[in-house]
Design a protein around this motif. Structure first.
Motif, short mmCIF file in Angstrom:
data_model
loop_
_atom_site.label_atom_id
_atom_site.label_comp_id
_atom_site.label_asym_id
_atom_site.label_seq_id
_atom_site.Cartn_x
_atom_site.Cartn_y
_atom_site.Cartn_z
N PRO A 1 17.62 -4.04 12.86
CA PRO A 1 18.26 -3.02 12.06
C PRO A 1 19.19 -3.62 11.02
O PRO A 1 19.75 -4.70 11.21
CB PRO A 1 19.05 -2.21 13.10
N LEU A 2 19.33 -2.92 9.91
CA LEU A 2 20.32 -3.28 8.92
C LEU A 2 21.70 -2.86 9.42
O LEU A 2 21.82 -2.08 10.37
CB LEU A 2 19.99 -2.60 7.59
N PRO A 3 22.78 -3.34 8.78
CA PRO A 3 24.12 -2.99 9.25
C PRO A 3 24.39 -1.50 9.34
O PRO A 3 25.17 -1.05 10.18
CB PRO A 3 25.02 -3.66 8.19
N ASP A 4 23.76 -0.69 8.47
CA ASP A 4 24.00 0.75 8.51
C ASP A 4 23.06 1.47 9.45
O ASP A 4 23.01 2.70 9.49
CB ASP A 4 23.89 1.36 7.11
N GLY A 5 22.23 0.72 10.21
CA GLY A 5 21.35 1.33 11.19
C GLY A 5 19.94 1.57 10.71
O GLY A 5 19.07 1.93 11.50
N ARG A 6 19.68 1.41 9.40
CA ARG A 6 18.34 1.63 8.90
C ARG A 6 17.44 0.47 9.29
O ARG A 6 17.88 -0.67 9.39
CB ARG A 6 18.35 1.76 7.37
N SER A 7 16.14 0.76 9.52
CA SER A 7 15.21 -0.31 9.89
C SER A 7 14.72 -1.03 8.65
O SER A 7 14.75 -0.51 7.54
CB SER A 7 14.01 0.27 10.65
N VAL A 8 14.26 -2.24 8.86
CA VAL A 8 13.72 -3.04 7.76
C VAL A 8 12.24 -2.71 7.62
O VAL A 8 11.44 -3.05 8.47
CB VAL A 8 13.90 -4.55 8.05
N SER A 9 11.88 -2.01 6.55
CA SER A 9 10.49 -1.61 6.38
C SER A 9 9.72 -2.55 5.47
O SER A 9 8.50 -2.61 5.51
CB SER A 9 10.42 -0.20 5.80
N GLY A 10 10.42 -3.25 4.60
CA GLY A 10 9.74 -4.08 3.61
C GLY A 10 9.11 -3.28 2.51
O GLY A 10 8.34 -3.79 1.70
N ILE A 11 9.43 -1.98 2.41
CA ILE A 11 8.77 -1.11 1.44
C ILE A 11 9.73 -0.82 0.30
O ILE A 11 10.87 -0.39 0.52
CB ILE A 11 8.33 0.21 2.10
N ARG A 12 9.29 -1.07 -0.92
CA ARG A 12 10.09 -0.83 -2.11
C ARG A 12 9.64 0.48 -2.74
O ARG A 12 8.50 0.61 -3.15
CB ARG A 12 9.94 -1.98 -3.09
N ASP B 1 7.19 9.59 7.95
CA ASP B 1 6.76 8.99 9.22
C ASP B 1 6.10 7.64 8.99
O ASP B 1 6.30 6.69 9.76
CB ASP B 1 5.79 9.92 9.95
N TRP B 2 5.30 7.55 7.93
CA TRP B 2 4.61 6.29 7.65
C TRP B 2 5.61 5.17 7.38
O TRP B 2 5.48 4.07 7.92
CB TRP B 2 3.67 6.43 6.45
N ILE B 3 6.60 5.44 6.53
CA ILE B 3 7.53 4.37 6.19
C ILE B 3 8.51 4.09 7.34
O ILE B 3 9.19 3.07 7.33
CB ILE B 3 8.30 4.66 4.88
N SER B 4 8.56 5.00 8.31
CA SER B 4 9.40 4.76 9.49
C SER B 4 8.68 3.96 10.56
O SER B 4 9.28 3.63 11.59
CB SER B 4 9.87 6.10 10.07
N GLY B 5 7.40 3.68 10.34
CA GLY B 5 6.68 2.81 11.26
C GLY B 5 5.64 3.47 12.12
O GLY B 5 5.07 2.81 13.01
N SER B 6 5.31 4.75 11.88
CA SER B 6 4.35 5.43 12.75
C SER B 6 2.96 4.82 12.69
O SER B 6 2.21 4.87 13.66
CB SER B 6 4.27 6.92 12.39
N LEU B 7 2.60 4.21 11.56
CA LEU B 7 1.26 3.66 11.41
C LEU B 7 1.03 2.43 12.27
O LEU B 7 -0.10 2.13 12.65
CB LEU B 7 1.00 3.32 9.93
N THR B 8 2.09 1.71 12.56
CA THR B 8 1.96 0.46 13.31
C THR B 8 2.70 0.51 14.64
O THR B 8 2.87 -0.52 15.29
CB THR B 8 2.49 -0.73 12.49
N ALA B 9 3.13 1.70 15.05
CA ALA B 9 3.94 1.82 16.26
C ALA B 9 3.22 1.31 17.49
O ALA B 9 3.83 0.74 18.40
CB ALA B 9 4.35 3.28 16.47
N GLN B 10 1.89 1.48 17.55
CA GLN B 10 1.14 1.04 18.72
C GLN B 10 0.82 -0.45 18.68
O GLN B 10 0.45 -1.04 19.69
CB GLN B 10 -0.16 1.83 18.83
N GLN C 1 0.83 -1.20 0.00
CA GLN C 1 0.00 0.00 0.00
C GLN C 1 0.87 1.26 0.00
O GLN C 1 0.63 2.20 -0.77
CB GLN C 1 -0.92 -0.01 1.22
N LEU C 2 1.89 1.29 0.84
CA LEU C 2 2.77 2.46 0.89
C LEU C 2 3.60 2.58 -0.37
O LEU C 2 3.89 3.71 -0.84
CB LEU C 2 3.67 2.39 2.12
N THR C 3 3.99 1.47 -0.95
CA THR C 3 4.71 1.52 -2.22
C THR C 3 3.83 2.14 -3.30
O THR C 3 4.28 3.00 -4.08
CB THR C 3 5.16 0.11 -2.65
N ALA C 4 2.57 1.72 -3.36
CA ALA C 4 1.64 2.27 -4.35
C ALA C 4 1.42 3.76 -4.13
O ALA C 4 1.40 4.55 -5.08
CB ALA C 4 0.31 1.52 -4.28
#
Length: 238
Positions: free
Chosen positions: A221-232, A203-212, A167-170
């Motif tokens: 986290p990935l090696p460079d510190g970025r989170s795994v979002s699954g979003i392309r 904010d959405w792709i950083s996880g705010s929608l599912t934070a609760q 959905q976020l990719t679209a």
């Protein structure tokens, strides 16, 4: 330009996985004094056709195959023998409402519908359903977004995101490439604009929608510190 947009709001209850939810639906009527296309005909065909009046219904276009998007499709189409259009990936959902018939047209990405002096372009926006689409009327500066994007952000189904990454990719790749002034007319709630929504995207792709709903440790986290979002995303930032 003579084309205009009218809205009909209907209310009712939908069942999602055995749980009933009270919802209000927006049905949109696009056209002029002679002909119209009806978008997302919800449950009350009489109320919708009262707004249509004597104008010819050329087509009934459904952004999703869910019951509250197709519930009045056959009745609205029948008077003028209008075609009913749905993405083929939502045909299974259609049959949950209409067990003895199929849509007339299998919509595909970049397909076009004409009415009055404007066109509707089909934009594939899966996520809520596999066959979800949005409908762009460039001449009027409007995108009919169904459940994909609403005034309070990405839409949900029964309070959940069935496929949030898709959905976020679209939204990022297909909707947020439109001009910021483009009006967003969703299937539920008030309208918004592309510009108003795009500023929340990071904010959405950083996880705010599912934070609760998701414990902070659920993502590694990935090696460079970025989170795994699954979003392309492919927004041309490379």
């Amino acid at each position: 330009m003579t084309a205009r947009i009218e809205k009909v709001v209907t209310e009712g209850v939908v069942d999602v996985d055995g749980v009933e939810h009270k919802v209000a639906n927006n049905t949109y009527i696009l056209g002029d004094d002679d002909e119209v296309i009806v978008i997302d005909p919800a449950r009350d065909a009489d109320k919708i056709m009262e707004k249509v009046g004597e104008r010819d219904v050329l087509a009934v276009v459904c952004t999703h195959g869910l019951a509250d998007h197709v519930g009045a499709a056959i009745e609205v189409a029948s008077r003028d023998e209008a075609v009913v259009a749905l993405h083929p990936k939502d045909r299974r959902l259609w049959r949950e409402t209409w067990t003895e018939t199929w849509p007339d047209i299998d919509m595909e990405d970049e397909g076009l519908f004409g009415v009055a002096d404007v066109r509707l372009e089909v934009i594939a926006t899966p996520g809520i359903t596999q066959g979800g689409v949005s409908l762009l009327c460039e001449e009027l500066g409007v995108i009919f977004s169904g459940k994909t994007l609403q005034a309070d952000g990405p839409g949900r189904l029964g309070g959940e995101y069935p496929a949030l990454a898709d959905q976020l990719t679209a939204i990022g790749e297909r909707l947020f490439t439109l001009p910021h002034a483009t009006r967003v007319l969703p299937a539920h709630g008030e309208e918004t604009t592309i510009g108003d929504q795009e500023r929340h995207f990071d904010d959405w792709i950083s996880g705010s929608l599912t934070a609760q709903d998701t414990p902070p440790a659920a993502e590694s986290p990935l090696p460079d510190g970025r989170s795994v979002s699954g979003i392309r995303l492919n927004l041309g930032d490379d």
